[in-house]
Write a protein that holds these residues in place. Structure first.
Motif, short mmCIF file in Angstrom:
data_model
loop_
_atom_site.label_atom_id
_atom_site.label_comp_id
_atom_site.label_asym_id
_atom_site.label_seq_id
_atom_site.Cartn_x
_atom_site.Cartn_y
_atom_site.Cartn_z
N MET A 69 0.82 -1.21 0.00
CA MET A 69 0.00 0.00 0.00
C MET A 69 0.86 1.26 0.00
O MET A 69 0.37 2.33 -0.36
CB MET A 69 -0.94 -0.01 1.21
N HIS A 70 2.11 1.16 0.40
CA HIS A 70 3.00 2.32 0.44
C HIS A 70 3.93 2.37 -0.77
O HIS A 70 4.93 3.09 -0.74
CB HIS A 70 3.82 2.32 1.73
N TYR A 71 3.59 1.62 -1.82
CA TYR A 71 4.39 1.61 -3.03
C TYR A 71 3.51 1.88 -4.24
O TYR A 71 2.29 1.64 -4.22
CB TYR A 71 5.08 0.25 -3.23
N ARG A 72 4.11 2.40 -5.27
CA ARG A 72 3.42 2.57 -6.54
C ARG A 72 4.24 1.87 -7.62
O ARG A 72 5.47 1.87 -7.59
CB ARG A 72 3.24 4.04 -6.89
N LYS A 73 3.51 1.28 -8.57
CA LYS A 73 4.19 0.54 -9.63
C LYS A 73 4.84 1.51 -10.60
O LYS A 73 4.20 2.46 -11.07
CB LYS A 73 3.21 -0.38 -10.36
N ALA A 74 6.09 1.26 -10.93
CA ALA A 74 6.82 2.13 -11.85
C ALA A 74 6.89 1.50 -13.23
O ALA A 74 5.90 1.39 -13.93
CB ALA A 74 8.22 2.41 -11.28
N GLU A 75 8.02 1.01 -13.63
CA GLU A 75 8.20 0.50 -14.98
C GLU A 75 8.46 -1.00 -14.97
O GLU A 75 8.86 -1.58 -13.96
CB GLU A 75 9.38 1.21 -15.66
N ASN A 76 8.18 -1.61 -16.12
CA ASN A 76 8.53 -3.01 -16.35
C ASN A 76 9.69 -3.07 -17.34
O ASN A 76 9.64 -2.46 -18.41
CB ASN A 76 7.34 -3.79 -16.91
N VAL A 77 10.71 -3.80 -16.98
CA VAL A 77 11.88 -3.97 -17.85
C VAL A 77 11.90 -5.41 -18.33
O VAL A 77 12.13 -6.33 -17.55
CB VAL A 77 13.18 -3.62 -17.10
N GLU A 78 11.62 -5.58 -19.63
CA GLU A 78 11.57 -6.93 -20.20
C GLU A 78 12.93 -7.32 -20.76
O GLU A 78 13.66 -6.48 -21.33
CB GLU A 78 10.51 -6.97 -21.30
N GLN A 79 13.26 -8.57 -20.60
CA GLN A 79 14.53 -9.08 -21.11
C GLN A 79 14.60 -8.93 -22.62
O GLN A 79 13.68 -9.30 -23.34
CB GLN A 79 14.69 -10.55 -20.72
N GLU A 80 15.69 -8.38 -23.09
CA GLU A 80 15.88 -8.19 -24.52
C GLU A 80 16.54 -9.43 -25.11
O GLU A 80 17.55 -9.91 -24.62
CB GLU A 80 16.73 -6.96 -24.80
N LEU A 81 15.91 -9.94 -26.17
CA LEU A 81 16.44 -11.12 -26.86
C LEU A 81 17.09 -10.71 -28.16
O LEU A 81 16.71 -9.71 -28.79
CB LEU A 81 15.33 -12.13 -27.13
N SER A 82 18.05 -11.49 -28.57
CA SER A 82 18.67 -11.32 -29.89
C SER A 82 18.28 -12.50 -30.76
O SER A 82 17.71 -13.48 -30.30
CB SER A 82 20.19 -11.20 -29.76
N LYS A 83 18.59 -12.43 -32.02
CA LYS A 83 18.26 -13.53 -32.94
C LYS A 83 18.98 -14.82 -32.54
O LYS A 83 18.46 -15.91 -32.78
CB LYS A 83 18.63 -13.14 -34.37
N ASN A 84 20.13 -14.68 -31.91
CA ASN A 84 20.85 -15.88 -31.47
C ASN A 84 20.17 -16.55 -30.29
O ASN A 84 20.44 -17.72 -30.00
CB ASN A 84 22.29 -15.50 -31.10
N ASP A 85 19.31 -15.82 -29.57
CA ASP A 85 18.62 -16.39 -28.42
C ASP A 85 17.37 -17.17 -28.80
O ASP A 85 16.79 -17.86 -27.96
CB ASP A 85 18.23 -15.28 -27.42
N LEU A 86 16.93 -17.06 -30.04
CA LEU A 86 15.72 -17.75 -30.47
C LEU A 86 15.94 -19.26 -30.53
O LEU A 86 17.03 -19.72 -30.91
CB LEU A 86 15.28 -17.23 -31.84
N PRO A 87 14.92 -20.05 -30.18
CA PRO A 87 15.10 -21.52 -30.10
C PRO A 87 14.96 -22.21 -31.45
O PRO A 87 14.22 -23.20 -31.59
CB PRO A 87 13.96 -21.93 -29.16
N PHE A 88 15.68 -21.71 -32.45
CA PHE A 88 15.59 -22.31 -33.79
C PHE A 88 16.98 -22.69 -34.32
O PHE A 88 17.27 -22.54 -35.51
CB PHE A 88 14.91 -21.34 -34.76
N GLU A 89 17.81 -23.19 -33.43
CA GLU A 89 19.14 -23.60 -33.85
C GLU A 89 19.05 -24.79 -34.80
O GLU A 89 18.33 -25.76 -34.54
CB GLU A 89 19.98 -23.96 -32.63
N ASN A 90 19.73 -24.70 -35.92
CA ASN A 90 19.77 -25.75 -36.95
C ASN A 90 18.41 -25.99 -37.60
O ASN A 90 18.18 -27.05 -38.19
CB ASN A 90 20.28 -27.07 -36.36
N CYS A 91 17.50 -25.02 -37.51
CA CYS A 91 16.20 -25.16 -38.17
C CYS A 91 16.16 -24.46 -39.53
O CYS A 91 15.50 -24.93 -40.46
CB CYS A 91 15.09 -24.57 -37.28
N LEU A 92 16.83 -23.34 -39.64
CA LEU A 92 16.81 -22.59 -40.89
C LEU A 92 17.70 -23.24 -41.94
O LEU A 92 18.73 -23.83 -41.61
CB LEU A 92 17.30 -21.15 -40.65
N PRO A 93 17.29 -23.16 -43.20
CA PRO A 93 18.16 -23.67 -44.28
C PRO A 93 19.48 -22.90 -44.30
O PRO A 93 19.55 -21.72 -43.94
CB PRO A 93 17.33 -23.41 -45.54
#
Length: 212
Positions: A2-26
């Motif tokens: 009750m003595h706090y107010r919500k500020a900002e949300n910081v979402e994790q930044e992903l890169s293309k290398n973090d995507l779960p498609f290793e060895n899927c693309l031609p």
């Protein structure tokens, strides 16, 4: 809180290398289009951009990514795009870390940081054929795992449980429990009169014989 107010949300930044498609693309695909979908994204706008990129030959593959409120729209974008292009599809689920910052409203309190993990969906789509050994591969013109029916099962069940419509045009049947009337009916009255006449006739004839 009750003595706090919500500020900002910081979402994790992903890169293309973090995507779960290793060895899927031609191997011929040096790069792919990465489309980020959020809860407020206009589906028609991102669909038009992706279609134009594929039609112009700028990319041969793309990835849709959405988290939280953007997951449903991510699925919609992939399904709509498959109607205009014969695409191979690979779907992966994951989680994204989000930091929630809470600011104190009183002196002496410190800022609170809450770490949460929200579900994230990634959909790889390719115009070129993908390897059959890839887990979860969906080929063009096949049924999607996400939209097996045009209507959700909950709606179909609710429709099946609806009561049958009432035919209000047919007149309502009148009740048969009428109040019973006292007294004799007309056929009963006629039978009684006939019985009385038959009983009085012999007495009249016997009286006439005595006078003679």
């Amino acid at each position: 809180m009750m003595h706090y107010r919500k500020a900002e949300n910081v979402e994790q930044e992903l890169s293309k290398n973090d995507l779960p498609f290793e060895n899927c693309l031609p191997k011929a695909h040096k790069d792919f289009l990465w489309m980020h979908v959020k809860g407020g994204t206009e589906v028609s706008n991102v669909i038009g951009y992706a279609q134009a990129a594929l039609d112009k030959g700028e990319y041969r593959s793309l990835v849709w990514s959405g988290s939280g409120g953007g997951v449903v729209k991510t699925i919609s974008c992939a399904e709509v795009l498959k109607r205009s292009h014969p695409l191979y599809q690979v779907t992966r689920m994951g989680y994204t870390s989000v930091e929630e910052h809470w600011k104190p409203q009183m002196d002496g309190l410190e800022e609170i940081v809450v770490n949460r993990k929200i579900p994230t969906l990634h959909i790889l789509m390719s115009l070129d054929e993908l390897d059959d050994s890839i887990a979860g591969l969906q080929k063009p013109n096949t049924t999607s795992d996400f939209w097996q029916h045009d209507e959700p099962p909950a709606n179909r069940q609710a429709a099946g449980n609806r009561p049958a419509p009432v035919n209000r045009s047919a007149p309502a049947a009148r009740g048969t429990n009428k109040r019973q009337r006292f007294g004799r009916s007309k056929p009963q009255q006629q039978q009684t009169q006939q019985n009385q006449q038959s009983q009085s006739k012999p007495a009249t004839e016997s009286g006439a014989s005595e006078h003679t």
